[in-house]
Scaffold this active site. Structure first.
Site, PDB file in Angstrom:
ATOM      1  N   ASP A 224       0.403 -18.694 -37.928  1.00  0.00           N
ATOM      2  CA  ASP A 224      -0.128 -20.011 -38.281  1.00  0.00           C
ATOM      3  C   ASP A 224      -0.398 -20.801 -37.007  1.00  0.00           C
ATOM      4  OD1 ASP A 224      -0.051 -19.492 -40.967  1.00  0.00           O
ATOM      5  OD2 ASP A 224       1.788 -20.607 -41.372  1.00  0.00           O
TER       6      ASP A 224
ATOM      7  N   ASP B 240       2.445 -15.115 -49.454  1.00  0.00           N
ATOM      8  CA  ASP B 240       3.272 -14.216 -48.645  1.00  0.00           C
ATOM      9  C   ASP B 240       4.404 -13.597 -49.468  1.00  0.00           C
ATOM     10  OD1 ASP B 240       4.462 -16.705 -48.949  1.00  0.00           O
ATOM     11  OD2 ASP B 240       4.744 -17.088 -46.810  1.00  0.00           O
TER      12      ASP B 240
ATOM     13  N   ASP C 214       0.635 -23.476 -35.629  1.00  0.00           N
ATOM     14  CA  ASP C 214       1.685 -24.129 -34.845  1.00  0.00           C
ATOM     15  C   ASP C 214       2.676 -23.136 -34.242  1.00  0.00           C
ATOM     16  OD1 ASP C 214       2.316 -23.610 -37.523  1.00  0.00           O
ATOM     17  OD2 ASP C 214       3.971 -25.038 -37.543  1.00  0.00           O
TER      18      ASP C 214
ATOM     19  N   ASP D 286     -11.331 -21.981 -41.625  1.00  0.00           N
ATOM     20  CA  ASP D 286     -11.827 -22.629 -42.846  1.00  0.00           C
ATOM     21  C   ASP D 286     -12.015 -24.134 -42.650  1.00  0.00           C
ATOM     22  OD1 ASP D 286     -11.902 -20.294 -44.271  1.00  0.00           O
ATOM     23  OD2 ASP D 286     -10.163 -20.707 -45.545  1.00  0.00           O
TER      24      ASP D 286
END
Length: 494
Positions: free
Chosen positions: A150, A243, A152, A95
């Site tokens: 994610d 989540d 990281d 995105d």
């Protein structure tokens, strides 16, 4: 001070202390569950990945948004995942709105040439934010199971082999792993974040999962059964913690979650307080939003036990504890003067013992989680004591910031999903300065945090003329906590 105001302060103060006490009792119960579970030999049916017929098709989803500093590291790491290429698909759900899109596309094309099935999926807008991106990718996902990381996170190459095997049990909808921290010792800020997260990923996740209570997928480092996502109503972007939302909807439909404490998935902690602020705000506001959205469904559910309901409500109220702590902190100075003005109300201050007991309970609970990762022994215990009180002080310092988040969540105020800036910080020599994603504006709460630092300095001073030092340690920790948050926010700018 009028008697009506005095009694109002006493009632609010006492109720907040009581809620904190109930929370600490819930934590103690989770500790008992955790210790009992650790002693049991866990057996589970598993896929035999040596049999080609049993190898399930997996889609890995990587939701990203403007991740210049970690994008290359993420893609290189995911490309090392050991799994049959004919049963693995990778979706980069991008995105991004900056020039990282071009570099990401080049990297993906290079990986595709090695035979990797990797897709670069772009949307015209960020509708639904992360939840919207995951939902969009799910429409065309080839896998029966959806792993999510994610930007990281750095899963080990054998991560899928350790997790997907548990889905042979058809009742399991999610397998979640424990987060690790590649930069735990970078600073005081990273150490206390690691400390808090370790408690969640040991005591809370294991403690709840051990007795079949509701746990949550943590947004990353876990894997879903696609059927479970669809059955639970798919991803929704109406809260900041999509989540937690989907996790509760799935478990209310009797899907089981499997938590793997022994499978660690390393990730990077925010190294700048502005990044930690945005993450804390999102998590705490999202928790309150989910309480508002879900608590009635939990309380009225016919298919879960009273104890599971109790732990579910306390879980959804987790972030609201910051509101209770902030109320106790704010009213503690007026309470000090009430105690020394109205002698006949002295009995009320026995209520304060609830806070002391709550702190002792949390101290014991967190020690068991700390030693499970860092090890026991006298030296580690001394380190733990220092870290616990540092964590406690800084958590108090974040209480105003997190209280604002919680109140916004409970009141239904909508806000944008603010991502946590990533830094690619692995060791002490790495620098975060110059990161273009850092917030340039100082937080408006900083002025109030500075005022609160002085307010609790006044609370410490008040102990002298009143000759009452009972609350002095509490006020000292509040002074240090708000001072830490204020000065770090003031100085840690790119």
């Amino acid at each position: 001070m009028g008697l009506i105001i005095t009694y109002t302060i006493i009632v609010i103060y006492s109720l907040a202390l009581l809620l904190i006490f109930f929370y600490s009792l819930a934590q103690l119960n989770l500790l008992i569950n955790y210790l009992g579970y650790k002693k049991r030999n866990q057996e589970a049916v598993k896929y035999n990945l040596l049999d080609p017929k049993e190898i399930p098709y997996v889609t890995i989803q990587l939701p990203i948004y403007n991740e210049e500093y970690v994008m290359e590291r993420l893609l290189e790491n995911i490309a090392k995942i050991e799994y049959p290429s004919s049963k693995l698909e990778i979706q980069v759900l991008d995105d991004s709105t900056d020039d990282t899109v071009i570099q990401t596309e080049k990297h993906i094309n290079a990986l595709r040439e090695t035979g990797l099935d990797i897709q670069h999926i772009r949307r015209e807008n960020r509708e639904g934010f992360k939840a919207g991106a995951l939902k969009e990718g799910l429409k065309i996902a080839k896998g029966d199971f959806i792993a999510i990381f994610d930007a990281d996170f750095l899963p080990d190459s054998d991560w899928l082999k350790k997790t997907v095997i548990y889905f042979k049990d058809e009742e399991i909808g999610v397998v979640q792993t424990r987060w690790g921290h590649i930069n735990r010792d970078y600073s005081t800020l990273t150490r206390i974040q690691a400390f808090a997260l370790d408690a969640h990923f040991t005591l809370e996740q294991v403690g709840r999962n051990a007795k079949g209570h509701f746990i949550n997928f943590n947004g990353t480092a876990g894997i879903w059964r696609k059927e479970c996502i669809i059955d639970a109503g798919n991803w929704e972007g109406d809260t900041l913690t999509e989540d937690l939302d989907l996790s509760y909807r799935a478990q209310l439909k009797d899907w089981k979650f499997k938590y793997l404490e022994d499978v660690e998935t390393p990730a990077e902690l925010p190294v700048v307080i502005s990044a930690a602020r945005s993450q804390q705000f999102r998590w705490n506001k999202g928790g309150a939003e989910n309480f508002r959205k879900t608590v009635w469904s939990v309380v009225t559910a016919k298919n879960i036990s009273f104890k599971t309901k109790f732990h579910g409500v306390m879980h959804l109220l987790n972030s609201s504890m910051f509101l209770c702590v902030f109320i106790v902190a704010l009213l503690s100075i007026p309470m000090l003067y009430i105690k020394n003005t109205y002698g006949h109300l002295g009995w009320v201050f026995e209520v304060t013992s609830f806070f002391i007991i709550s702190t002792i309970i949390l101290f014991v609970c967190y020690w068991f989680t700390y030693k499970s990762i860092q090890g026991s022994g006298f030296d580690n215990f001394v380190d733990y004591i220092k870290l616990f009180f540092t964590f406690f002080s800084v958590a108090l310092g974040f209480s105003l910031h997190n209280t604002v988040a919680v109140l916004e969540g409970h009141m239904g105020k909508r806000s944008e999903f603010v991502r946590t800036p990533k830094f690619n910080i692995n060791n002490l020599t790495d620098s975060w300065k110059g990161n273009k994603y850092l917030a340039k504006k100082l937080s408006a709460n900083m002025i109030l945090e500075a005022a609160l630092m002085l307010y609790f300095l006044f609370g410490m001073y008040s102990a002298i003329p009143l000759n009452d030092f009972g609350l002095f340690p509490f006020h000292f920790m509040l002074f240090l906590g708000f001072g830490f948050v204020f000065f770090k926010s003031l100085t840690a700018k790119a």
